[in-house]
Design a protein around this motif. Structure first.
Motif, short mmCIF file in Angstrom:
data_model
loop_
_atom_site.label_atom_id
_atom_site.label_comp_id
_atom_site.label_asym_id
_atom_site.label_seq_id
_atom_site.Cartn_x
_atom_site.Cartn_y
_atom_site.Cartn_z
N SER A 1 0.83 -1.21 0.00
CA SER A 1 0.00 0.00 0.00
C SER A 1 0.87 1.25 0.00
N SER A 2 0.48 2.24 -0.79
CA SER A 2 1.17 3.52 -0.79
C SER A 2 0.76 4.34 0.43
N LEU A 3 1.61 5.27 0.81
CA LEU A 3 1.26 6.14 1.92
C LEU A 3 0.00 6.93 1.59
N PRO A 4 -0.98 6.95 2.48
CA PRO A 4 -2.18 7.73 2.21
C PRO A 4 -1.86 9.22 2.21
N ASP A 5 -2.68 10.00 1.53
CA ASP A 5 -2.42 11.43 1.39
C ASP A 5 -2.36 12.14 2.74
N TRP A 6 -3.23 11.76 3.69
CA TRP A 6 -3.24 12.46 4.98
C TRP A 6 -1.90 12.29 5.70
N PHE A 7 -1.26 11.13 5.52
CA PHE A 7 0.03 10.89 6.15
C PHE A 7 1.14 11.58 5.37
N ALA A 8 1.14 11.41 4.07
CA ALA A 8 2.19 11.99 3.25
C ALA A 8 2.24 13.51 3.38
N GLY B 1 0.74 -2.17 6.34
CA GLY B 1 1.34 -2.71 5.11
C GLY B 1 1.69 -1.66 4.09
N TRP B 2 2.22 -0.51 4.56
CA TRP B 2 2.64 0.53 3.64
C TRP B 2 4.02 0.20 3.07
N ARG B 3 4.27 0.64 1.88
CA ARG B 3 5.52 0.30 1.19
C ARG B 3 6.72 0.84 1.97
N PRO B 4 7.67 -0.02 2.32
CA PRO B 4 8.82 0.43 3.11
C PRO B 4 9.66 1.50 2.41
N ASP B 5 9.83 1.38 1.08
CA ASP B 5 10.66 2.36 0.38
C ASP B 5 10.02 3.75 0.41
N GLU B 6 8.69 3.81 0.30
CA GLU B 6 8.00 5.09 0.38
C GLU B 6 8.11 5.68 1.78
N LEU B 7 8.00 4.82 2.78
CA LEU B 7 8.09 5.30 4.16
C LEU B 7 9.50 5.81 4.45
N SER B 8 10.53 5.10 3.99
CA SER B 8 11.90 5.54 4.20
C SER B 8 12.13 6.89 3.55
N ASP B 9 11.63 7.09 2.36
CA ASP B 9 11.77 8.36 1.68
C ASP B 9 11.04 9.47 2.44
N TRP B 10 9.87 9.15 2.99
CA TRP B 10 9.09 10.13 3.77
C TRP B 10 9.87 10.58 5.00
N PHE B 11 10.45 9.64 5.73
CA PHE B 11 11.26 10.00 6.89
C PHE B 11 12.47 10.84 6.47
N HIS B 12 13.10 10.49 5.36
CA HIS B 12 14.25 11.24 4.87
C HIS B 12 13.87 12.69 4.61
#
Length: 487
Positions: free
Chosen positions: A316-323, A365-376
């Motif tokens: 799952s991609s990060l939802p807009d509210w989180f991103a 179950g959000w995509r780990p690569d998207e989450l890592s980029d978000w934290f970065h």
């Protein structure tokens, strides 16, 4: 002496070979076009870079360009550079024919890490940390650890004081913005208005050091006033106290304004003089020569494809509210407050990152690569090397245990024990079904159900899986959580 090209995370004196060495500093606008960084992160990086250029004066050539390559090629002279902190930057330095020196700003040398790691089936922080303590003679009494034990985590996991809104420690020294900050803010406003460069998060007063002088002042204040209380409550959370007794040094250390060993030795001196208890000092030292160095070396030791690991099949991609850091639309009190902290400050301490933000993403179950980029992008101390192992390996267990023994998944009971968030929340940490079902409690069981087969061989997951088997309503919980929108 060859001119030293300093990246914006290499700004301290330990990245130079002497007081007369000429310097190249580059402000690249393309960096901010490629990614939507937090506004306060962009401000901090540019402020630190420009402050350093002003400090160096005529010793520095300071170039504002679209790209690094444009600036370095236009210089017309050879440059050396300390090993950059990302593969992209390292490869760029090689393409530009710069002399690439060994890394600085870390404690354990790459060759020493490789020698330690070679032949091991699993790479574990505790093993590396003990080796680093011995190697660098930190908190050692001869051949034995100070106090007779290596790990004092059991003393450093206390919940917040009952009934307290804040810890009884003075706040870190305030940052006083200057004309450099005013110009940075004006430029970022213009970039957003005229150049189409987008940011996430809110602008605000600068909260973190952009100069070495500010960083040293914060280090001295922490060691004297906050370190003694840091250890017991380093894993605790209070809604009214986002900083607790944390050092607030991760951003200046990652900008290169402080050498981590400076902070380590200052903390050890406090213990040796009786000014701070061993448990607090050991916990702080563990963060620097242990965890920080560990994730740095794993970034280079693991293959480049590691950042794409996704062994649990999170799609799952990060939802807009989180991103978009839209905390005002979140009802769960812990998640709303932590997300607001990222929005408003570009920083929350390590437990909200791991057990509120990362835990929720893992459960969903959000995509780990998207989450890592978000934290970065969203954290003032976030860099690719920081977040790759921290998020992919530790937080999301996407590497199936190459660097940790179990996923950091927990239900609402953990958050209730370690914080004051659950009081006044519309959700009940003891409830997993219905309108008041805690998204962390229900999400935890849904996560275990979804990944039960993947955890069958993990001895540390046997007890949680036995608990899952005893649930009679697990199918209803899974269905409920699959349908849950913004919590």
């Amino acid at each position: 002496m060859m001119r030293r090209w300093l990246f914006a995370d290499q700004l301290g004196p330990h990245f130079l070979d002497g007081p007369r060495q000429p310097v190249l500093l580059v402000e690249s606008k393309a960096v901010f076009r490629r990614r939507r960084f937090h506004r306060q992160k962009a401000h901090l990086v540019l402020s630190a870079l420009r402050h350093r250029a002003a400090e160096l004066g005529d010793r520095a050539v300071f170039v504002r360009a679209e790209t690094y390559g444009e600036a370095v090629r236009g210089l017309g002279e050879p440059v050396s550079v300390c090993h950059p902190t990302s593969r992209r930057a390292r490869d760029l330095a090689h393409r530009l024919a710069a002399e690439v020196l060994p890394p600085r700003g870390f404690v354990t040398a790459p060759a020493d890490f490789t020698a330690w790691a070679g032949g091991r089936r699993g790479l574990r922080l505790e093993d590396f940390y003990r080796d680093a303590r011995r190697r660098h003679d930190v908190l050692m009494d001869g051949a034995e650890p100070a106090g007779g034990t290596w790990n004092l985590d059991h003393d450093n996991r206390q919940p917040p004081p009952r009934g307290a809104d804040k810890l009884a420690v003075p706040p870190p020294p305030a940052i006083r913005e200057d004309d450099v900050d005013a110009q940075v803010r004006e430029d970022l406003d213009r970039w957003a208005r005229d150049d189409g460069i987008e940011f996430v998060g809110r602008d605000g007063p600068r909260l973190f050091p952009a100069t070495r002088r500010e960083a040293l002042a914060r280090l001295r204040h922490f060691v004297r006033h906050r370190l003694p209380v840091f250890g017991p409550y380093e894993d605790a959370m209070l809604a009214g106290d986002p900083f607790m007794a944390h050092s607030m040094l991760s951003a200046p250390i990652n900008l290169g304004l402080l050498d981590p060993l400076e902070a380590v030795h200052a903390a050890e001196d406090a213990y040796r003089s009786g000014a701070a208890p061993l448990a607090s000092v050991e916990g702080f030292v563990r963060q620097l020569i242990g965890w920080r160095d560990f994730v740095w070396h794993l970034y280079w030791y693991f293959e480049p494809e590691y950042r794409g690991e996704n062994r649990l099949g999170a799609r799952s991609s990060l939802p807009d509210w989180f991103a978009n850091l839209d905390a005002d639309h979140v009802d769960a009190r812990c998640l709303a407050d932590v997300l607001a902290g990222v929005r408003d400050r570009g920083w929350v301490h390590h437990i909200p990152r791991l057990m509120v933000l990362g835990n929720y993403a893992l459960q969903r179950g959000w995509r780990p690569d998207e989450l890592s980029d978000w934290f970065h992008r969203c954290f003032v101390d976030g860099y690719e090397w920081v977040m790759t192992a921290n998020v992919i390996g530790m937080s999301q267990f996407a590497d199936a245990g190459r660097m940790s023994t179990k996923p950091y998944a927990a239900g609402g009971a953990y958050i209730n024990r370690m914080s004051d968030y659950c009081g006044g929340c519309r959700y009940d940490p003891k409830v997993r079904l219905g309108d008041h079902a805690c998204p962390y409690t229900a999400g935890y069981w849904a996560f275990l159900s979804r990944n039960a087969a993947a955890f069958e061989g993990n001895h540390r997951m046997r007890q949680p899986l036995r608990g899952l088997d005893r649930l009679g309503d697990v199918d209803a919980v899974v269905e409920q959580e699959a349908a849950r929108g913004t919590p």
